[in-house]
Design a protein around this motif. Sequence first.
Motif, PDB file in Angstrom:
ATOM      1  N   UNK A 117       0.825  -1.209   0.000  1.00  0.00           N
ATOM      2  CA  UNK A 117       0.000   0.000   0.000  1.00  0.00           C
ATOM      3  C   UNK A 117       0.854   1.251   0.000  1.00  0.00           C
ATOM      4  N   UNK A 118       0.240   2.349  -0.406  1.00  0.00           N
ATOM      5  CA  UNK A 118       0.894   3.651  -0.387  1.00  0.00           C
ATOM      6  C   UNK A 118       1.398   3.953   1.026  1.00  0.00           C
ATOM      7  N   UNK A 119       2.631   4.395   1.147  1.00  0.00           N
ATOM      8  CA  UNK A 119       3.230   4.799   2.427  1.00  0.00           C
ATOM      9  C   UNK A 119       3.399   3.666   3.437  1.00  0.00           C
ATOM     10  N   UNK A 120       3.196   2.415   3.054  1.00  0.00           N
ATOM     11  CA  UNK A 120       3.356   1.311   4.007  1.00  0.00           C
ATOM     12  C   UNK A 120       4.414   0.334   3.522  1.00  0.00           C
ATOM     13  N   UNK A 121       4.525   0.178   2.216  1.00  0.00           N
ATOM     14  CA  UNK A 121       5.479  -0.784   1.664  1.00  0.00           C
ATOM     15  C   UNK A 121       5.040  -2.219   1.843  1.00  0.00           C
ATOM     16  N   UNK A 122       3.841  -2.418   2.369  1.00  0.00           N
ATOM     17  CA  UNK A 122       3.314  -3.773   2.564  1.00  0.00           C
ATOM     18  C   UNK A 122       1.789  -3.658   2.670  1.00  0.00           C
ATOM     19  N   UNK A 123       1.139  -4.766   3.012  1.00  0.00           N
ATOM     20  CA  UNK A 123      -0.312  -4.728   3.209  1.00  0.00           C
ATOM     21  C   UNK A 123      -0.650  -5.717   4.314  1.00  0.00           C
ATOM     22  N   UNK A 124      -1.886  -5.650   4.775  1.00  0.00           N
ATOM     23  CA  UNK A 124      -2.345  -6.591   5.802  1.00  0.00           C
ATOM     24  C   UNK A 124      -2.103  -8.040   5.374  1.00  0.00           C
ATOM     25  N   UNK A 125      -2.593  -8.404   4.161  1.00  0.00           N
ATOM     26  CA  UNK A 125      -2.516  -9.812   3.739  1.00  0.00           C
ATOM     27  C   UNK A 125      -1.066 -10.305   3.697  1.00  0.00           C
ATOM     28  N   UNK A 126      -0.196  -9.509   3.100  1.00  0.00           N
ATOM     29  CA  UNK A 126       1.194  -9.947   2.953  1.00  0.00           C
ATOM     30  C   UNK A 126       1.878 -10.086   4.315  1.00  0.00           C
ATOM     31  N   UNK A 127       1.711  -9.083   5.176  1.00  0.00           N
ATOM     32  CA  UNK A 127       2.405  -9.086   6.475  1.00  0.00           C
ATOM     33  C   UNK A 127       1.957 -10.249   7.356  1.00  0.00           C
ATOM     34  N   UNK A 128       0.646 -10.492   7.355  1.00  0.00           N
ATOM     35  CA  UNK A 128       0.100 -11.561   8.197  1.00  0.00           C
ATOM     36  C   UNK A 128       0.699 -12.917   7.802  1.00  0.00           C
TER      37      UNK A 128
END
Length: 255
Positions: free
Chosen positions: A163-174
């Motif tokens: 995602x913008x400004x995160x470099x990751x997302x909920x699904x990927x990080x989990x």
Amino acid sequence: MANIERFAPSPTGPLHLGHAFSVLTAFERAKKAHGRFLLRIEDIDASRCRPEWEALIFEDLAWLGITWKKPVLRQSTRIPAYRAALQSLWNMGLLYPCTCSRADIKSAANAPQEGATLHGPDGLIYPGTCRTKLLPDHMPTTPLRLKMPEAFSRSIGDIVVARQNMGTSYHLSVVVDDAFQDVTHVTRGEDLAGATPIHKYLQKLLGLPVPEYFHHRLIRDENGKRLAKRDNARSIQKYRADGATPQDIRKVIGL
Ligand code: GLU
């Protein structure tokens, strides 16, 4: 191998009765299996996470009688691991940059098939606008989407993995962290059941083990609505302030 369960709250507001049900269910399943229980702080969204909410999570959980292995893993410290996972998906040719706004997606999705389902477990179903655009040579730091297989394309669409400004997302990080922490059993609410096929697909692509998933019933208010973080009336903090005991909480949520 002993069962490893986890509870993974985001410090974006006070925990409520639904969280109490979730954490007690996971904690007790671990205990029953003579397994272990972990707490993970999902704080990748710096714009919404606050240290005071994190402190309150620790307080509320300790008050409920939960104990967890320390130190606690914070997702904000794990960005390099998420970027490495993204890089391997990029190398497989499965990612593409996409900066479409919600409004762009809505208007593109509305056009061809009026009346079709527009929402999947990842929000608006992405119509694939940027899928066929020319790719840069190197993985960019812009938002990225994952090309989902045909079977998922109508019900889920290409999901955002960075995602913008995160470099990751909920699904990927989990998915990356459940594997990193050797989680064997994921206990979470029915509201996340739709995310599970996405997580299993990511695990397959990344060659990660697949935990067992258990989705429990949701705690609802008197109108049948699922509790949200803004429902302060049902926050654990409020019950504590009103002099309730952990036993009272268990009674309210039917444990
Ligand atoms: N962090 C997520 C939430 O607070 C839960 C993640 C999960 O259990 O997979 O809703």
